[in-house]
Enzyme design. Structure first.
Site, PDB file in Angstrom:
ATOM      1  N   HIS A   1       0.830  -1.207   0.000  1.00 43.20           N
ATOM      2  CA  HIS A   1       0.000   0.000   0.000  1.00 43.20           C
ATOM      3  C   HIS A   1       0.863   1.255   0.000  1.00 43.20           C
ATOM      4  CE1 HIS A   1      -2.411  -3.165   1.988  1.00 43.20           C
ATOM      5  NE2 HIS A   1      -3.452  -2.576   1.419  1.00 43.20           N
TER       6      HIS A   1
ATOM      7  N   ALA B   1     -10.829  -4.442   1.441  1.00 42.05           N
ATOM      8  CA  ALA B   1     -11.754  -4.165   2.544  1.00 42.05           C
ATOM      9  C   ALA B   1     -12.125  -2.699   2.457  1.00 42.05           C
ATOM     10  CB  ALA B   1     -11.066  -4.456   3.875  1.00 42.05           C
TER      11      ALA B   1
ATOM     12  N   TYR C   1       0.338   3.630   1.958  1.00 41.38           N
ATOM     13  CA  TYR C   1       0.501   4.061   3.353  1.00 41.38           C
ATOM     14  C   TYR C   1       1.641   3.360   4.071  1.00 41.38           C
ATOM     15  CZ  TYR C   1      -2.522   0.023   4.562  1.00 41.38           C
ATOM     16  OH  TYR C   1      -3.065  -1.221   4.695  1.00 41.38           O
ATOM     17  N   GLU C   2       2.195   2.333   3.432  1.00 44.84           N
ATOM     18  CA  GLU C   2       3.403   1.710   3.998  1.00 44.84           C
ATOM     19  C   GLU C   2       4.654   2.473   3.565  1.00 44.84           C
ATOM     20  OE1 GLU C   2       3.162  -2.835   3.726  1.00 44.84           O
ATOM     21  OE2 GLU C   2       1.654  -2.143   2.305  1.00 44.84           O
TER      22      GLU C   2
ATOM     23  N   SER D   1      -6.783   1.389  -1.169  1.00 51.41           N
ATOM     24  CA  SER D   1      -6.030   0.547  -2.126  1.00 51.41           C
ATOM     25  C   SER D   1      -6.745   0.536  -3.471  1.00 51.41           C
ATOM     26  CB  SER D   1      -5.917  -0.882  -1.578  1.00 51.41           C
ATOM     27  OG  SER D   1      -7.173  -1.516  -1.587  1.00 51.41           O
TER      28      SER D   1
HETATM   29  N1  HPA Z   1     -11.904   3.582   5.641  1.00 52.79           N
HETATM   30  C1  HPA Z   1     -10.800   3.363   4.886  1.00 52.79           C
HETATM   31  N2  HPA Z   1     -10.334   2.150   4.613  1.00 52.79           N
HETATM   32  C2  HPA Z   1     -10.992   1.101   5.121  1.00 52.79           C
HETATM   33  C3  HPA Z   1     -12.140   1.258   5.915  1.00 52.79           C
HETATM   34  C4  HPA Z   1     -12.610   2.567   6.183  1.00 52.79           C
HETATM   35  O1  HPA Z   1     -13.631   2.770   6.875  1.00 52.79           O
HETATM   36  N3  HPA Z   1     -12.559   0.003   6.256  1.00 52.79           N
HETATM   37  C5  HPA Z   1     -11.681  -0.867   5.675  1.00 52.79           C
HETATM   38  N4  HPA Z   1     -10.733  -0.209   4.998  1.00 52.79           N
END
Ligand code: HPA
Length: 277
Positions: A90, A120, A92-93, A216
């Site tokens: 990612h 997710a 953010y890493e 992502s």
């Molecule tokens: N925000 C951003 N990224 C996420 C979230 C969220 O609520 N849930 C899972 N990944």
């Protein structure tokens, strides 16, 4: 492995050659990237003919997020040679866009014409429930980054002025909905993270047309479209987005929700994949 430098397509071609040596296949058909929490669904796709640590392929940084296992499997599904990437890296890493999309470029260099991206996500649209899979119909790239930045505008490769009017293939979405008519669709907004959003940001995203929010997928989708691959995107709603319920957000809860849904996600992928190659 230090962060990539040089021609990202040459690095991907070298990784694809190393992969082909290990899978003993000259051609692969479909790649699946299993995002946060989707990795437990991998076993539902069937036995791995082989599993290769990404570290052996070159060009992949070491992922550092708990819940991500850095390897790629070869699985036969309905006659298709499917590369299943267990985890991703990612922004953010601290990784570059080139590192983030290296798996997708490698898969395409290894022959894959279809890329399935899972993740997710937080649910913004009302009615989206934790545990629910949602087809991505379109995205908002709010990362401020692109994997196409800096590519040659005049070289032999495809133009970086990539058309994004249909990032997520309408044909593949229709196929997926035929297999699972209950699948909802939504627009996925990607932010750089790693912090979750503020309630004000979620209100802004909702006004901007987002149904889902995550960190992502969009850079990989852009990289795939640049190279002409078809993309199917699937979000697992792991939580209601910030400020839309009285719950606070917790990464452990996000992963736990994903684990609970893993069997259903695996079954969903196993029914969709034979159709998409
Ligand atoms: N925000 C951003 N990224 C996420 C979230 C969220 O609520 N849930 C899972 N990944």
């Amino acid at each position: 492995m230090p962060e990539q430098s040089g021609d990202p397509f040459a690095v991907a071609a070298a990784s694809a050659a190393a992969l082909a040596e290990r899978t003993r296949q000259t051609q692969h058909d479909v790649a699946v990237v299993l995002g946060s929490g989707w990795a437990p669904a991998a076993d539902a796709l069937g036995p791995a003919e082989c599993e290769v640590p990404l570290a052996e392929l070159g060009g992949f940084p070491e992922p550092r997020v708990p819940g991500h296992v850095p390897a790629v499997r070869l699985v036969r599904i309905g006659g298709l040679r499917v590369l299943v990437f267990l985890g991703r890296v990612h922004l953010y890493e601290g990784h570059s866009p080139a590192a983030v999309v290296h798996g997708v470029r490698t898969a395409i260099a290894a022959g894959c014409a279809t890329i399935v991206l899972s993740n997710a996500a937080g649910g913004i649209r009302s009615g989206l429930q934790p545990g629910q899979p949602v087809l991505i119909s379109d995205h908002l790239n709010l990362t401020g980054q692109s994997p196409l930045t800096g590519l040659s505008l005049t070289g032999d490769g495809p133009s970086p002025f990539t058309d994004l009017t249909e990032v997520y293939s309408a044909r593949l979405r229709t196929l997926a909905r035929e297999r699972d008519p209950e699948l909802a669709e939504g627009v996925y907004a990607a932010l750089p993270g790693p912090q979750y959003e503020t309630p004000a940001e979620i209100r802004m995203l909702r006004t901007a047309g987002a149904d889902l929010v995550g960190m992502s997928t969009v850079l990989e989708a852009i990289a795939a479209r640049h190279l002409g691959a078809q993309v199917l995107g699937l979000s697992l709603v792991t939580n209601v987005a910030a400020g839309l319920s009285d719950q606070k957000l917790d990464h452990g809860d996000v992963l736990a929700t994903a684990r609970t849904a893993a069997a259903r996600l695996g079954a969903l992928l196993a029914t969709i994949l034979p159709e998409v190659g």
